[in-house]
Design a protein around this motif. Structure first.
Motif, short mmCIF file in Angstrom:
data_model
loop_
_atom_site.label_atom_id
_atom_site.label_comp_id
_atom_site.label_asym_id
_atom_site.label_seq_id
_atom_site.Cartn_x
_atom_site.Cartn_y
_atom_site.Cartn_z
N VAL A 88 0.84 -1.20 0.00
CA VAL A 88 0.00 0.00 0.00
C VAL A 88 0.88 1.24 0.00
N PRO A 89 0.39 2.35 -0.53
CA PRO A 89 1.21 3.57 -0.57
C PRO A 89 1.30 4.22 0.81
N LEU A 90 2.36 4.96 1.04
CA LEU A 90 2.49 5.81 2.22
C LEU A 90 2.29 7.23 1.73
N VAL A 91 1.17 7.84 2.08
CA VAL A 91 0.76 9.10 1.45
C VAL A 91 0.23 10.09 2.48
N ASN A 92 -0.01 11.30 2.02
CA ASN A 92 -0.72 12.30 2.80
C ASN A 92 -2.19 12.19 2.43
N PRO A 93 -3.05 11.65 3.31
CA PRO A 93 -4.45 11.42 2.96
C PRO A 93 -5.30 12.69 2.94
N LEU A 94 -4.75 13.82 3.42
CA LEU A 94 -5.46 15.09 3.38
C LEU A 94 -4.56 16.11 2.67
#
Length: 205
Positions: A67-73
């Motif tokens: 899964v990606p490691l992202v900024n969800p906002l």
């Protein structure tokens, strides 16, 4: 000729009757049209979540199931999460169509005090209408999707059909507590409603 003019005129009682009939028809038609629009918005929202599901699967296939490691906002200011904007991970699979991230019924319903002043929708405030499951990002960002699901199964008793990946930020599609007021994308890639998601909500996922 004079009598003909008198017969052609509409009396005040007749006019009131006509106005009353028109008002009655409007009172019947307007709610029906409103419900039809709301239903169409919910269907479109569900279709967009399904698109996100296809994009997510494409990402998993290309990155070894991780899964990606992202900024969800992405548009939150100041930024609270490390990583690139969440849509960057899926741009390739969505043809960079950012409109997919905005629910047509998105509105600032029951928002907290931290909601930015002057922002009328979650998409205005954060860049998207859908909440990404922080379990995937905070605890399993960069890990295998299958491992994240196994972890949820062991610790919380939730299988893929109950584990949410994305969902509406709020009850865009009806009153709070009513089934169908929110759309959820689950880890088996089906889109469901609040009734199917109750267990995962109670578990904090």
């Amino acid at each position: 000729m004079h009598s003909l003019r008198r017969r052609a005129a509409i009396s005040l009682p007749e006019l009131l009757v006509v106005i009353g009939i028109i008002a009655l028809l409007i009172s019947i038609v307007v709610p029906v049209v409103g419900k039809a629009r709301a239903a169409a918005s919910r269907v479109k929202c569900a279709a967009q979540l399904a698109q996100l599901g296809h994009a997510f699967q494409g990402y998993l296939n290309d990155f070894g199931g991780k899964v990606p490691l992202v900024n969800p906002l992405p548009d939150q200011n100041p930024q609270r999460f490390a990583g690139p904007p969440i849509w960057n991970a899926f741009d390739t699979y969505l043809s960079k169509n950012r409109a997919v991230w905005r629910c047509p019924a998105d509105s600032a319903i029951n928002v907290g005090t931290e909601f930015p002043i002057g922002k009328e929708t979650y998409a205005d405030a954060y860049g998207l209408s859908y909440e990404y499951n922080f379990w995937l990002n905070t605890f399993h960002g960069g890990d295998a999707f299958r491992e994240a699901l196994n972890d949820a199964k062991v610790k919380l008793g939730i299988d893929s059909s109950e584990f949410r990946v994305f969902n509406d930020f709020s009850h865009f599609h009806g009153p709070a507590g009513r089934e169908g007021n929110m759309n959820f994308l689950f880890a088996d890639w089906h889109v469901g409603d609040l009734g199917a998601a109750a267990k995962s909500l109670l578990a904090g996922l």
